[in-house]
Design a protein around this motif. Structure first.
Motif, PDB file in Angstrom:
ATOM      1  N   PHE A  88       0.839  -1.198   0.000  1.00  0.00           N
ATOM      2  CA  PHE A  88       0.000   0.000   0.000  1.00  0.00           C
ATOM      3  C   PHE A  88       0.875   1.249   0.000  1.00  0.00           C
ATOM      4  O   PHE A  88       1.865   1.318   0.723  1.00  0.00           O
ATOM      5  N   LEU A  89       0.473   2.235  -0.796  1.00  0.00           N
ATOM      6  CA  LEU A  89       1.181   3.511  -0.894  1.00  0.00           C
ATOM      7  C   LEU A  89       0.305   4.608  -0.307  1.00  0.00           C
ATOM      8  O   LEU A  89      -0.842   4.784  -0.730  1.00  0.00           O
ATOM      9  N   ALA A  90       0.833   5.332   0.669  1.00  0.00           N
ATOM     10  CA  ALA A  90       0.112   6.463   1.253  1.00  0.00           C
ATOM     11  C   ALA A  90       0.673   7.763   0.692  1.00  0.00           C
ATOM     12  O   ALA A  90       1.896   7.956   0.666  1.00  0.00           O
ATOM     13  N   ILE A  91      -0.215   8.630   0.240  1.00  0.00           N
ATOM     14  CA  ILE A  91       0.163   9.958  -0.236  1.00  0.00           C
ATOM     15  C   ILE A  91      -0.337  10.963   0.794  1.00  0.00           C
ATOM     16  O   ILE A  91      -1.512  10.950   1.171  1.00  0.00           O
ATOM     17  N   GLY A  92       0.558  11.820   1.264  1.00  0.00           N
ATOM     18  CA  GLY A  92       0.178  12.807   2.268  1.00  0.00           C
ATOM     19  C   GLY A  92       0.536  14.214   1.852  1.00  0.00           C
ATOM     20  O   GLY A  92       1.588  14.438   1.249  1.00  0.00           O
ATOM     21  N   GLU A  93      -0.351  15.158   2.152  1.00  0.00           N
ATOM     22  CA  GLU A  93      -0.056  16.579   1.943  1.00  0.00           C
ATOM     23  C   GLU A  93       0.530  17.149   3.230  1.00  0.00           C
ATOM     24  O   GLU A  93      -0.030  16.959   4.316  1.00  0.00           O
ATOM     25  N   VAL A  94       1.646  17.830   3.109  1.00  0.00           N
ATOM     26  CA  VAL A  94       2.322  18.388   4.280  1.00  0.00           C
ATOM     27  C   VAL A  94       1.571  19.629   4.748  1.00  0.00           C
ATOM     28  O   VAL A  94       1.427  20.603   4.010  1.00  0.00           O
TER      29      VAL A  94
END
Length: 201
Positions: free
Chosen positions: A149-155
Motif C-alpha cells: 500500500f502507498l500512502a500519499i500525504g499533503e504536508v
C-alpha cells in the motif's frame, strides 16, 4: 548478471533494495484507537512542491492488522501521520521501532523515544527529530502484490530543529543524516556537494 524478478535472482539475498540506494528513511508516527505507533519506512520520498506532498509504502502485514501494518491501519482510521527525519544518534532507537509488536504497544515507549504533539494535525511526532513533516492523508493506493500500500500525504506543518538551520538554509544535523541501503546496511550522510544547474551559475 541479468535476472527477471518473477524467475528469482539466485543470490543469497534480494539485491533490489541494495540497487535502489541510498533511500531516505521516513520514521512514520501515527495514532489510532489502539494507541500510538512509530515505525521506519525506507520506501519514502517527497514527490511535489505545491502543495508539498510525500509518499511512503508499507509492504507487509501483521496478523492483528487485517492485511497491513500498524502505521497504515492507523492512517486509514485517523487520516493523518507525521514523517520524522532520522539523525545518526537516533539509529539504534529507530531500529528498535522496526520490531513486530502487538498493535496496542506504543513504540515511542518501547524504544525510549521522546514524544511530542503535532500542531496542525492530531498526531504524535519525534520530539528530537532534525525535522518533522505533519501530513494529512490524500490517498491510499493499493499496489500490485499482497499487502503493498502507498500512502500519499499533503504536508500541513513543518518542524525544523534550530541547530539544523543556518543562514536561512536547512543543514545536516551534526551527527549526520541516516539513509537506508540494502540488506541490513545504512549510510551516514555527512557531506553535501553543491552544484548549480546550467544557467543558474
Amino acid at each position: 548478471m541479468f535476472y527477471r524478478p518473477e524467475d528469482g535472482h539466485g543470490l543469497p539475498h534480494n539485491p533490489f533494495s541494495a540497487i535502489v540506494a541510498p533511500r531516505p528513511i521516513g520514521w512514520i508516527a501515527t495514532r489510532g484507537s489502539l494507541g500510538c505507533n512509530l515505525a521506519p519506512y525506507s520506501f519514502f520520498n517527497a514527490v511535489a512542491y505545491s502543495p508539498p506532498q510525500v509518499i511512503f509504502a508499507s509492504t507487509s502485514a501483521k496478523p492483528d492488522r487485517a492485511g497491513t501494518k500498524d502505521s497504515m491501519a492507523n492512517i486509514r482510521e485517523s487520516g493523518v501521520f507525521s514523517v520524522n527525519i532520522v539523525s545518526r544518534e537516533m539509529l539504534e532507537r529507530m531500529n528498535e521501532t522496526s520490531a513486530v509488536l502487538p498493535a496496542e504497544v506504543d513504540e515511542f515507549d518501547h524504544a525510549g523515544v521522546e514524544k511530542a504533539e503535532c500542531v496542525s494535525i492530531p498526531c504524535p511526532r519525534v520530539a528530537a527529530a532534525p525535522a518533522t513533516l505533519e501530513c494529512r492523508l490524500v490517498q491510499i493506493v493499493q499496489l500490485r502484490g499482497a499487502a503493498n500500500f502507498l500512502a500519499i500525504g499533503e504536508v500541513t506543518g513543518v518542524h525544523i530543529a534550530p541547530e539544523c538551520l543556518r543562514d536561512g538554509r536547512v543543514v545536516l544535523p551534526a551527527s549526520g543524516l541516516m539513509a537506508r541501503m540494502g540488506y541490513q546496511d545504512y549510510a551516514v550522510i555527512e557531506q553535501v556537494i553543491s552544484l548549480p544547474r546550467p544557467g543558474e551559475r
